[in-house]
Design an enzyme around this catalytic site. Structure first.
Site, PDB file in Angstrom:
ATOM      1  NE  ARG A   1      17.375 -26.336  40.212  1.00  0.00           N
ATOM      2  CZ  ARG A   1      16.748 -25.153  39.526  1.00  0.00           C
ATOM      3  NH1 ARG A   1      15.801 -24.678  40.222  1.00  0.00           N
ATOM      4  NH2 ARG A   1      17.063 -24.691  38.383  1.00  0.00           N
TER       5      ARG A   1
ATOM      6  CE  LYS B   1      21.771 -26.223  42.167  1.00  0.00           C
ATOM      7  NZ  LYS B   1      23.055 -25.827  42.390  1.00  0.00           N
TER       8      LYS B   1
ATOM      9  CG  HIS C   1      25.372 -21.873  40.880  1.00  0.00           C
ATOM     10  ND1 HIS C   1      24.742 -21.656  39.718  1.00  0.00           N
ATOM     11  CD2 HIS C   1      25.806 -23.097  40.977  1.00  0.00           C
ATOM     12  CE1 HIS C   1      24.393 -22.913  39.174  1.00  0.00           C
ATOM     13  NE2 HIS C   1      24.925 -23.692  39.996  1.00  0.00           N
TER      14      HIS C   1
ATOM     15  CB  SER D   1      23.421 -25.558  32.788  1.00  0.00           C
ATOM     16  OG  SER D   1      23.185 -26.778  32.108  1.00  0.00           O
TER      17      SER D   1
ATOM     18  CE  LYS E   1      28.835 -23.962  37.355  1.00  0.00           C
ATOM     19  NZ  LYS E   1      28.556 -25.091  38.438  1.00  0.00           N
ATOM     20  CB  THR E   2      31.682 -29.315  35.560  1.00  0.00           C
ATOM     21  OG1 THR E   2      30.651 -29.140  36.407  1.00  0.00           O
ATOM     22  CG2 THR E   2      32.191 -30.969  35.887  1.00  0.00           C
TER      23      THR E   2
ATOM     24  CG  ASP F   1      26.694 -26.806  41.579  1.00  0.00           C
ATOM     25  OD1 ASP F   1      26.890 -25.953  40.547  1.00  0.00           O
ATOM     26  OD2 ASP F   1      25.796 -26.947  42.182  1.00  0.00           O
TER      27      ASP F   1
ATOM     28  NE  ARG G   1      21.802 -32.108  36.459  1.00  0.00           N
ATOM     29  CZ  ARG G   1      22.409 -31.126  36.589  1.00  0.00           C
ATOM     30  NH1 ARG G   1      23.652 -31.176  37.202  1.00  0.00           N
ATOM     31  NH2 ARG G   1      21.788 -29.888  36.180  1.00  0.00           N
TER      32      ARG G   1
END
Length: 533
Positions: free
Chosen positions: A60, A201, A221, A239, A243-244, A258, A324
């Site tokens: 981004r 996003k 988020h 990041s 989290k994942t 997410d 990604r």
């Protein structure tokens, strides 16, 4: 007009200003996969996934994200270097140029929606210049049944034209690329960049305005999962904090990884229909769900193959460290049907503290929860830069500042209110360093972090002894099943206690310095949640 795929419906884009386009409507993932390869824009990996290169932009571009300042946003958006205002007339002129650019071209159109809870559903029509951008949206947004397409009415539009370059002097942008939200026209306009995350996003940012302002729902988020007893757990984290990984628990069903909403009815729903995961250094051993999801239908971005093969080298970051993959959530086995959970019981704030100061687990008061939510702390290691190996604090309000149009205090107040109403336990988890800072200590073992989270979820930390951290005032459990006691108190893991004390004060000062910009909006309870020293 042409439109073959899942539906035989014929559509026109004239209402969007796109004229005489060859419309490829609602194509299947297989069709989009094959078209991308035929056009020479992608290659199939050895697992069947499509691998593409997003071009100049591999992430981004926050400085090129704008929100149109109008009667809807004027008094509600927290304007600044995150939410950069854009002139309404300039948007109209730029939009017309983009639609002129897309006219008389082949374009790919997808009808989709976001928000898995039917009461909050937002229909989104996506128009993309590239077939692989459309595959990304198939993966990431929710997929209507064919019967729903006949009378489909879009609430929002995403228009994505990577090949269109803005003229900053004329168009009001900073440079040739842009991602602009217009809440009056309900359009997310993306140009000059092929990075697919700008579309995802963009809609996430729109929901972060719409849900709290119009629907009394907290956008988050975060990742979320559900236990066998129906209890929902929520994981916030920037990041690299896990989290994942930590929400992918074989004993619990994944709601999503997410973006979620927490409603006034105390349910938690996924915004999306897929996952968009980093794949740097990916292995089947460490991330089995993600690794196995990279199959036909998945879209890999900016990866490199091993020489002479179509096997991805996940360690190769020669294009970007931000490699990604996107894939439908159905590529994961252990998922929550309907992507909605109820009865939130535990919230985890994940921080990868490479200073080695924060406890591996601590229980937060409502004031502390609001303070740490607004702070959104983790730490970066700058080891790749010219010999600099000192950790650097990284704060991102609400664990997602780049996507939050309102003032962070608004989201924090909503979270605090919901926590109290639902009686939720809030935990701060340090997935970072122990025994010293980066370079001296070591990363907290994943199995120990999992053991702490499991203990919290099972209520096994409800009746143990707690002691408060001398600098941060955090309540640290003195025992935890399947975790050595000596790991729980970070100061005890440091050989040099004086060095720990000095670094703890330094980190506390960084928290206070960061929070200064929020103080005028924070109440006494929130202010009391900060460091003691």
């Amino acid at each position: 007009m042409e439109n073959y795929g899942l539906s035989t419906k014929t559509i026109s884009l004239e209402n969007l200003g796109i004229k005489n386009a060859n419309v490829r409507y609602q194509l299947t993932p297989d069709e989009l996969h094959d078209i991308t390869i035929e056009k020479g824009q992608g290659v199939e990996s050895d697992t069947g996934a499509l691998a593409i290169n997003t071009g100049e932009f591999t992430g981004r571009s926050p400085q090129d994200r704008f929100i149109v300042r109008d009667s809807i946003t004027e008094d509600k958006v927290w304007w600044g270097n995150v939410n950069i205002p854009f002139d309404s007339a300039k948007f109209d002129a730029l939009y017309d140029k983009v639609t002129d650019y897309l006219s008389n071209k082949e374009v790919f159109v997808r009808d989709s929606y976001v928000c898995a809870d039917e009461d909050y559903r937002l229909n989104v029509r996506v128009v993309t210049e590239n077939s692989w951008s459309n595959l990304f949206c198939y993966n990431m947004f929710l997929r209507p049944e064919e019967s729903e397409l006949e009378d489909f009415k879009a609430d929002w539009h995403v228009v994505c034209a990577p090949g269109f370059m803005a003229d900053p002097a004329v168009d009001g942008t900073r440079q040739s690329n842009f991602a602009i939200l217009n809440f009056t026209r309900k359009i997310a306009l993306v140009g000059g960049t092929g990075y697919t995350g700008e579309m995802k996003k963009g809609i996430f940012s729109a929901l972060n305005f719409i849900l709290p302002v119009d629907k009394n729902t907290l956008p988050m988020h975060c990742s979320a999962n559900v236990g066998e007893d129906g209890d929902t757990a929520i994981f916030f984290g920037l990041s690299g904090t896990g989290k994942t990984t930590l929400s992918a628990d074989p004993a619990r069903k994944l709601i999503g990884d997410d973006e979620h909403g927490w409603t006034s009815n105390n349910s938690v729903f996924n915004f999306e229909g897929g996952c968009y995961a980093k794949v740097i250094n990916l292995t089947e051993e460490n991330e089995p769900d993600i690794f196995r999801a990279i199959k036909r239908g998945a879209l890999l971005e900016n990866v490199i193959f091993k020489p002479g093969t179509n096997e991805v080298d996940f360690e190769d970051i020669s294009i970007t460290p931000n490699t990604r993959v996107s894939y439908p959530i159905t590529h994961i086995d252990n998922i929550q049907p309907g992507s909605v959970g109820h009865n939130p019981k535990n919230i985890f704030f994940l921080s990868a503290d490479s200073f080695g100061i924060l406890p591996p687990i601590s229980k937060l008061t409502p004031g502390q929860a609001a303070y740490y939510f607004i702070s959104g702390y983790t730490a970066k290691v700058a080891g790749t830069e010219a010999g600099i190996n000192e950790p650097q604090p990284n704060f991102s309000a609400c664990f997602g500042a780049p996507f939050m149009p309102l003032h962070p205090a608004k989201y924090a107040e909503m979270l605090s209110s919901k926590m109290k109403e639902a009686g939720v336990n809030v935990w701060l988890i340090n997935t970072g360093w122990t025994g010293g800072p980066y370079g001296t200590g070591q990363r907290m073992k994943l199995k120990l972090t999992r053991a702490m989270i499991t203990a919290a979820l099972n209520g096994e930390l409800n009746n143990v002894e707690y002691k408060n951290h001398e600098v941060f005032g955090l309540a640290i459990p003195q025992t935890c099943p399947n975790v050595p006691d000596e790991v729980l108190n970070p100061r005890d893991t440091w050989e040099n206690k004086e060095a720990y004390d000095a670094k703890a004060l330094e980190l506390a000062a960084a928290f206070k310095n960061n929070f200064a910009k929020f103080e005028e909006f924070a109440n006494e309870e929130i202010m009391s949640g900060g460091p003691l020293a």
